[in-house]
Design an enzyme around this catalytic site. Structure first.
Site, mmCIF file in Angstrom:
data_model
loop_
_atom_site.group_PDB
_atom_site.id
_atom_site.type_symbol
_atom_site.label_atom_id
_atom_site.label_comp_id
_atom_site.label_asym_id
_atom_site.label_seq_id
_atom_site.Cartn_x
_atom_site.Cartn_y
_atom_site.Cartn_z
ATOM 1 N N GLU B 62 58.288 59.156 49.860
ATOM 2 C CA GLU B 62 57.477 59.684 49.084
ATOM 3 C C GLU B 62 55.977 60.040 49.951
ATOM 4 O OE1 GLU B 62 59.610 57.530 48.132
ATOM 5 O OE2 GLU B 62 60.530 58.808 46.457
ATOM 6 N N HIS B 131 62.944 54.702 36.135
ATOM 7 C CA HIS B 131 62.901 56.305 36.301
ATOM 8 C C HIS B 131 62.423 57.017 35.168
ATOM 9 C CE1 HIS B 131 66.352 55.236 38.965
ATOM 10 N NE2 HIS B 131 66.237 56.622 39.352
HETATM 11 C C1 LIG Z 1 61.297 55.583 45.571
HETATM 12 C C2 LIG Z 1 62.471 56.117 45.155
HETATM 13 N N1 LIG Z 1 62.643 57.500 45.460
HETATM 14 C C3 LIG Z 1 64.104 58.277 45.392
HETATM 15 C C4 LIG Z 1 64.598 57.673 44.481
HETATM 16 C C5 LIG Z 1 66.168 58.460 44.060
HETATM 17 N N2 LIG Z 1 67.246 57.746 44.816
HETATM 18 C C6 LIG Z 1 68.028 56.854 44.207
HETATM 19 S S1 LIG Z 1 69.013 56.259 45.249
HETATM 20 C C7 LIG Z 1 68.772 57.215 46.353
HETATM 21 C C8 LIG Z 1 69.254 57.259 47.984
HETATM 22 C C9 LIG Z 1 69.078 56.045 48.448
HETATM 23 O O1 LIG Z 1 69.965 56.173 49.689
HETATM 24 P P1 LIG Z 1 70.212 54.446 50.671
HETATM 25 O O2 LIG Z 1 69.170 53.776 50.438
HETATM 26 O O3 LIG Z 1 70.838 54.850 51.834
HETATM 27 O O4 LIG Z 1 71.212 53.727 49.326
HETATM 28 P P2 LIG Z 1 72.753 54.189 49.186
HETATM 29 O O5 LIG Z 1 72.316 54.949 47.698
HETATM 30 O O6 LIG Z 1 73.261 55.022 49.974
HETATM 31 O O7 LIG Z 1 73.403 52.903 48.931
HETATM 32 C C10 LIG Z 1 67.474 58.144 46.238
HETATM 33 C C11 LIG Z 1 66.743 59.166 46.935
HETATM 34 C C12 LIG Z 1 64.620 56.068 44.116
HETATM 35 N N3 LIG Z 1 65.401 55.912 43.204
HETATM 36 N N4 LIG Z 1 63.366 55.471 44.467
#
Ligand SMILES: Cc1ncc(C[n+]2csc(CCOP(=O)(O)OP(=O)(O)O)c2C)c(N)n1
Lengths: 320, 325
Positions: B62, B131
């Site tokens: 972000e 959220h």
């Molecule tokens: C700070 C923040 N930005 C965006 C999100 C939305 N979001 C939730 S999971 C995710 C992807 C995360 O990917 P990763 O860290 O690779 O974990 P995975 O879901 O693949 O286990 C996003 C962008 C969030 N929860 N928190």
């Protein structure tokens, strides 16, 4: 390092339990209105949480993220209160405040599931600092995703942990995707483990579908941390077999890729290994799986029979 | 007239502005390839139409997304970046609060930062407090930012187009609960002015000032009260900063009574600001003390009965109105 038969069986057991637990959630999500909120599962990635947690003692701490069910079950969280929380019932481990996303289970030293991506590592640093400060012979393990590794907070946490030689084990669960972004679309360096060198700490990439390899790496990192040598970064290469959440149609994930990874499923892999070593019999496996099924059934029954909190309970548990 | 959910209205505004001005680009997590294949979502189909040069999928960062907007805006581009959920504004806030909002001032007016930060907000999805957390008052407290929170799809389209053409940094908050309800939206290219509230329902007995997802709650309460012979005037703020004091005070002059309704928690909420404005500039217009109906001072819980308890409803509003009639 020789891994005891008990440990190997423990890993198989927590993987089987997690898989049963999450497969059940997949089914429950198909029933309209049953489970509130999003549903984010770790199907196919169980070797990471199960391998890592088997390498820990009960007093060691884990900090986890939105894909937490396997980590928490492997750390010994009670399936009944976890399931009840996922159902948002009063008997849930967080009395319905959390739901599935931020399950906190301090009683098994899993005090924080942050669903703010990248927030876990700085908190793990604080928890590890407290361990060092109090002179405890304990470590903190932090699970985070490959996507999370792009957050500044993750770099800041690693830098501080390395500088102060804190007993943290950073476990990057590289499951190829962050949301709909493939790894190479969000990270320029094909190796996440490489980052460790920027902080002069050990970094290692392991096969994240091999529970024994994960166990081994975490055990060694734990020993280093307890010897005062500070943090380690372990990249576990695995795959997200289901969508980001259960509502995700996985349109951006090639079908053949999913199929190929399903064939590398960590559960039959460890099972066959244990059978080949003669540590268990087919009947033992069946018994474990039956027990997992029974526990999950019981958890669902417990959750279904539990009441919702009454509305005013929303006002409880906040200071100020 | 076409009927669109707010997500589609935002999509239309983005598409039209990207066609109109080649300096407009969008960036954010999954703004191009999303896990949602859903045409109700705001950036659906834009990657196909404008290509990866102007529709930038970013890593989960972000601070980098917001910084990208700040730097690119100074260079004359018009970034419209997405921070997925309002609570994650905290991660972008250094770039927005300490930079986007202040650099024009710091440059003695020499530089401009024409950027828009779009965010989803609102309780009602069982997702819990990381959220669901409305932080509009934080943004409003920061001089240098405009803060826009539409309550209808038509306003979302007109206000977003104005936000993109505005030379100020604009925080644009979309309530997720409005994404899926079809509402009439004009097909033509129109601008809804930033800083103008709108009387969404005229009345004579009491003024309700509200915005975003709570407009529907106010409308429902007004409908019920009309059957009891109480006439409610509803002012939809649409923009928190700059604040349209005139429309609020004109309405209070007419009705003599005020209730402010918002979903965000009470203490330090923007309702307090409106109350203060009316006390300072319209005390003599009031026939009774004003009231606030807001979320309670707790994080948004996940469990359905708890979450429903959190979200202000029409019955609470009706009670507050009756207290001061
Ligand atoms: C700070 C923040 N930005 C965006 C999100 C939305 N979001 C939730 S999971 C995710 C992807 C995360 O990917 P990763 O860290 O690779 O974990 P995975 O879901 O693949 O286990 C996003 C962008 C969030 N929860 N928190």
């Amino acid at each position: 390092m020789k891994i005891s038969a008990e440990k190997q069986k423990e890993m198989l057991w927590t993987m089987l339990l997690s898989r049963r637990f999450e497969d059940e959630l997949t089914e429950l999500c198909k029933i309209e209105g049953k489970i509130p909120g999003m549903m984010i599962l770790s199907t196919g990635q169980e070797a990471v949480g199960s391998g890592a947690c088997a390498a820990l003692e009960p007093e060691d701490v884990i900090i986890t993220n939105h894909r937490s069910h396997n980590h928490l079950l492997a750390k010994g969280a009670d399936p009944n209160t976890l399931m009840a929380e996922i159902y948002c019932k009063r008997t849930g481990c967080n009395k319905g405040k959390s739901g599935t996303l931020h399950l906190a289970v301090p009683e098994v030293n899993a005090p924080c599931t942050s669903t703010v991506v990248g927030a876990g590592p700085p908190i793990a640093v604080g928890r590890a600092f407290a361990q060092q400060y109090k002179g405890e012979q304990r470590v903190t393990v932090c699970f985070f995703g490959d996507g999370a590794a792009a957050e500044g907070s993750v770099h800041e946490a690693m830098n501080l942990a390395a500088l102060w030689r804190l007993p943290v084990i950073f476990i990057c669960e590289n499951n190829v995707y962050a949301g709909a972004q493939r790894y190479e679309e969000h990270a320029p360096n094909p190796s996440m483990a490489d980052r460790a060198s920027a902080y002069a700490m050990p970094g290692e990439a392991v096969d994240g579908n091999d529970a024994l390899a994960v166990y081994q790496a975490v055990r060694e990192a734990r020993e280093r941390a307890l010897a005062g040598e500070g943090p380690s970064l372990i990249e576990c290469r695995t795959y997200r077999c289901r969508g980001h959440g259960e509502a995700d149609p996985q349109h951006y994930q090639p079908k053949e890729e999913i199929r190929a990874w399903k064939e590398k499923c960590p559960i039959p892999r460890l099972r066959d290994d244990l059978l080949a070593q003669g540590l268990i019999t087919a009947a033992d496996v069946q018994a474990m799986d039956d027990r997992a099924e029974a526990l999950v059934k019981e958890a669902v029954r417990f959750a279904e029979d539990s009441p919702y909190p009454s509305p005013e309970e929303a006002l409880e548990d906040v200071f100020a | 007239m076409q009927k669109l959910g707010m997500g589609q209205a935002v999509n239309q505004a983005l598409r039209e502005e990207m066609h109109r001005d080649p300096n407009v680009f969008i960036a954010g997590e999954g703004v191009g390839v999303s896990i949602h294949l859903n045409p109700m979502f705001p950036t659906h189909g834009l990657l196909e139409e404008f290509g990866p040069g102007r529709v930038k999928d970013t890593p989960v960062s972000e601070a980098a997304i917001a910084g990208l907007a700040v730097g690119a805006a100074e260079a004359g581009l018009r970034p419209v970046v997405e921070i997925m959920f309002n609570p994650f504004f905290t991660l972008a806030s250094d770039m927005i609060v300490n930079h986007a909002a202040k650099l024009r001032y710091l440059s003695g007016g020499k530089s401009t930062f024409p950027l828009v930060v779009r965010m989803k907000s609102g309780a009602g999805f069982g997702a819990g407090c990381q959220h669901s957390h409305n932080l509009e008052a934080w943004a409003a407290h920061c001089p240098g930012l405009k803060v826009v929170m539409p309550a209808t799809a038509a306003d979302a389209k007109g206000l977003l187009k104005s936000a993109i053409r505005d030379d100020n940094p604009v925080i644009f908050i979309e309530h997720m609960g409005l994404y899926f309800a079809p509402m009439p939206v004009p097909e033509n290219d129109y601008l809804t002015p930033i800083g103008q509230a709108e009387v969404k329902r005229p009345g004579t007995d009491v003024t309700v000032v509200t915005w975003s997802g709570m407009l529907g709650v106010a409308m429902a309460a007004a409908e019920k009260l009309a059957q009891e012979g109480v006439s409610v005037e509803i002012v939809d703020l649409r923009t928190l900063v700059p604040l349209d004091k005139e429309t609020i005070l004109t309405s209070v002059a007419k009705t003599g009574r005020l209730v402010v309704l918002h979903e965000a928690t009470r203490t330090g909420g923007f309702g307090g600001e409106i109350a203060a404005v009316v006390m300072e500039e319209g005390f003599n217009l009031l026939k009774a003390p004003l009231r606030r109906v807001t979320g309670p001072d707790i994080p948004v819980p996940a469990s359905p009965p708890l979450e429903r308890f959190y979200i202000p409803d029409d019955e609470q509003l009706i009670t507050a109105i009756k207290e001061i009639l």
